[in-house]
Write a protein that holds these residues in place. Sequence first.
Motif, PDB file in Angstrom:
ATOM      1  N   ASN A   1       0.315   8.624 -13.199  1.00 13.80           N
ATOM      2  CA  ASN A   1       1.934   7.975 -13.045  1.00 13.80           C
ATOM      3  C   ASN A   1       1.892   7.136 -12.036  1.00 13.80           C
ATOM      4  O   ASN A   1       1.325   7.359 -10.915  1.00 13.80           O
ATOM      5  CB  ASN A   1       2.817   9.138 -13.355  1.00 13.80           C
ATOM      6  CG  ASN A   1       2.777   9.649 -14.469  1.00 13.80           C
ATOM      7  OD1 ASN A   1       2.575   9.457 -15.693  1.00 13.80           O
ATOM      8  ND2 ASN A   1       2.827  11.019 -14.431  1.00 13.80           N
ATOM      9  N   TYR A   2       2.862   5.942 -11.906  1.00 14.15           N
ATOM     10  CA  TYR A   2       3.088   5.111 -10.946  1.00 14.15           C
ATOM     11  C   TYR A   2       4.565   5.237 -10.707  1.00 14.15           C
ATOM     12  O   TYR A   2       5.324   5.181 -11.741  1.00 14.15           O
ATOM     13  CB  TYR A   2       2.596   3.911 -11.107  1.00 14.15           C
ATOM     14  CG  TYR A   2       2.896   3.055 -10.116  1.00 14.15           C
ATOM     15  CD1 TYR A   2       2.615   3.279  -8.660  1.00 14.15           C
ATOM     16  CD2 TYR A   2       4.054   1.911 -10.137  1.00 14.15           C
ATOM     17  CE1 TYR A   2       2.981   2.225  -7.884  1.00 14.15           C
ATOM     18  CE2 TYR A   2       4.474   1.105  -9.356  1.00 14.15           C
ATOM     19  CZ  TYR A   2       3.945   1.391  -7.902  1.00 14.15           C
ATOM     20  OH  TYR A   2       4.475   0.497  -6.837  1.00 14.15           O
ATOM     21  N   LEU A   3       5.091   5.310  -9.463  1.00 13.37           N
ATOM     22  CA  LEU A   3       6.579   5.371  -9.109  1.00 13.37           C
ATOM     23  C   LEU A   3       6.771   4.515  -7.727  1.00 13.37           C
ATOM     24  O   LEU A   3       5.834   5.091  -6.687  1.00 13.37           O
ATOM     25  CB  LEU A   3       6.957   6.959  -8.879  1.00 13.37           C
ATOM     26  CG  LEU A   3       8.386   6.645  -8.416  1.00 13.37           C
ATOM     27  CD1 LEU A   3       9.324   7.954  -9.099  1.00 13.37           C
ATOM     28  CD2 LEU A   3       8.696   6.714  -7.242  1.00 13.37           C
ATOM     29  N   ASP A   4       7.511   3.513  -7.719  1.00 10.63           N
ATOM     30  CA  ASP A   4       7.761   2.832  -6.717  1.00 10.63           C
ATOM     31  C   ASP A   4       9.042   3.418  -6.006  1.00 10.63           C
ATOM     32  O   ASP A   4       9.875   3.247  -6.740  1.00 10.63           O
ATOM     33  CB  ASP A   4       7.882   1.251  -6.846  1.00 10.63           C
ATOM     34  CG  ASP A   4       8.192   0.220  -5.606  1.00 10.63           C
ATOM     35  OD1 ASP A   4       9.167   0.476  -5.099  1.00 10.63           O
ATOM     36  OD2 ASP A   4       7.561  -0.489  -5.525  1.00 10.63           O
TER      37      ASP A   4
ATOM     38  N   THR B   1       0.970  11.587  -9.508  1.00 11.86           N
ATOM     39  CA  THR B   1       1.509  10.521  -9.509  1.00 11.86           C
ATOM     40  C   THR B   1       1.279   9.565  -8.260  1.00 11.86           C
ATOM     41  O   THR B   1       1.085  10.243  -7.235  1.00 11.86           O
ATOM     42  CB  THR B   1       3.415  10.332  -9.538  1.00 11.86           C
ATOM     43  OG1 THR B   1       3.600  11.196 -10.682  1.00 11.86           O
ATOM     44  CG2 THR B   1       3.977   9.060  -9.305  1.00 11.86           C
ATOM     45  N   ILE B   2       1.019   8.141  -8.289  1.00 11.34           N
ATOM     46  CA  ILE B   2       0.780   7.326  -7.265  1.00 11.34           C
ATOM     47  C   ILE B   2       2.281   6.927  -6.841  1.00 11.34           C
ATOM     48  O   ILE B   2       3.065   6.530  -7.749  1.00 11.34           O
ATOM     49  CB  ILE B   2       0.245   6.208  -7.770  1.00 11.34           C
ATOM     50  CG1 ILE B   2      -1.192   6.443  -8.435  1.00 11.34           C
ATOM     51  CG2 ILE B   2      -0.109   5.161  -6.598  1.00 11.34           C
ATOM     52  CD1 ILE B   2      -2.324   7.121  -7.425  1.00 11.34           C
ATOM     53  N   ILE B   3       2.613   7.150  -5.584  1.00 10.57           N
ATOM     54  CA  ILE B   3       4.084   6.737  -5.203  1.00 10.57           C
ATOM     55  C   ILE B   3       3.777   5.654  -4.063  1.00 10.57           C
ATOM     56  O   ILE B   3       3.036   6.054  -3.033  1.00 10.57           O
ATOM     57  CB  ILE B   3       4.766   7.981  -4.550  1.00 10.57           C
ATOM     58  CG1 ILE B   3       4.820   9.049  -5.848  1.00 10.57           C
ATOM     59  CG2 ILE B   3       6.200   7.513  -4.175  1.00 10.57           C
ATOM     60  CD1 ILE B   3       5.260  10.324  -5.226  1.00 10.57           C
ATOM     61  N   SER B   4       4.306   4.688  -4.233  1.00 14.36           N
ATOM     62  CA  SER B   4       4.396   3.525  -3.316  1.00 14.36           C
ATOM     63  C   SER B   4       5.753   3.488  -2.510  1.00 14.36           C
ATOM     64  O   SER B   4       6.652   3.608  -2.904  1.00 14.36           O
ATOM     65  CB  SER B   4       4.057   1.913  -3.711  1.00 14.36           C
ATOM     66  OG  SER B   4       4.855   1.706  -4.609  1.00 14.36           O
ATOM     67  N   LEU B   5       5.793   3.561  -1.210  1.00 13.28           N
ATOM     68  CA  LEU B   5       6.741   3.822  -0.291  1.00 13.28           C
ATOM     69  C   LEU B   5       7.270   2.386   0.426  1.00 13.28           C
ATOM     70  O   LEU B   5       6.598   1.586   0.427  1.00 13.28           O
ATOM     71  CB  LEU B   5       6.564   4.724   0.808  1.00 13.28           C
ATOM     72  CG  LEU B   5       6.061   6.201   0.460  1.00 13.28           C
ATOM     73  CD1 LEU B   5       6.122   6.984   1.896  1.00 13.28           C
ATOM     74  CD2 LEU B   5       7.044   6.900  -0.438  1.00 13.28           C
TER      75      LEU B   5
END
Length: 173
Positions: A27-30, A73-77
């Motif tokens: 999953n991806y979440l910004d 999940t890949i989380i970009s901060l």
Amino acid sequence: MNIVLIGYMGSGKSLLGSGLSSSLKLNYLDLDDYIENQEKKSISKIFKDQGEIYFRKKESLYLKEVLESHQNTIISLGGGTPCFAGNIEIITNKETVKSVYLQTSLEELTKRLFTERDKRPLIAHLETLDQLKDFIRKHLFERSFYYNQADYKVTTDQKNVAQIVEECKVALF
């Protein structure tokens, strides 16, 4: 396991997050998008209406929430996220999180961000390339202490998304 991408604004966290998520079937979440959805307004509007201190408090709250409620999940901060409210300790002390610092040179960041100034509240007021470069230089100096605490470091200059994705995969696995 969650993978957290950190780095200065314009380092490619969102673009890479999406590419890495597709490649790893995660999953991806910004985090900035998540904050905007929770707060029902843009980051720029939050900065304008409530100020940076309010934003940083909410950012830390939502970071903790996301790290607790999401898995695989890949989380970009946001660029400043690791630098405030003990967030880097939250990231580095969590056993289920691997962090990657996307390191980008001052010259590359200046080039990428100059045309995007109006969409970025922290730099919208800067009018020249020299002003922007000085601003970024100061921030990189202040923030490098936090960024360099990431588990892994990947340089992004002169590379396309596919190359950076592959470097991240090698570092992480």
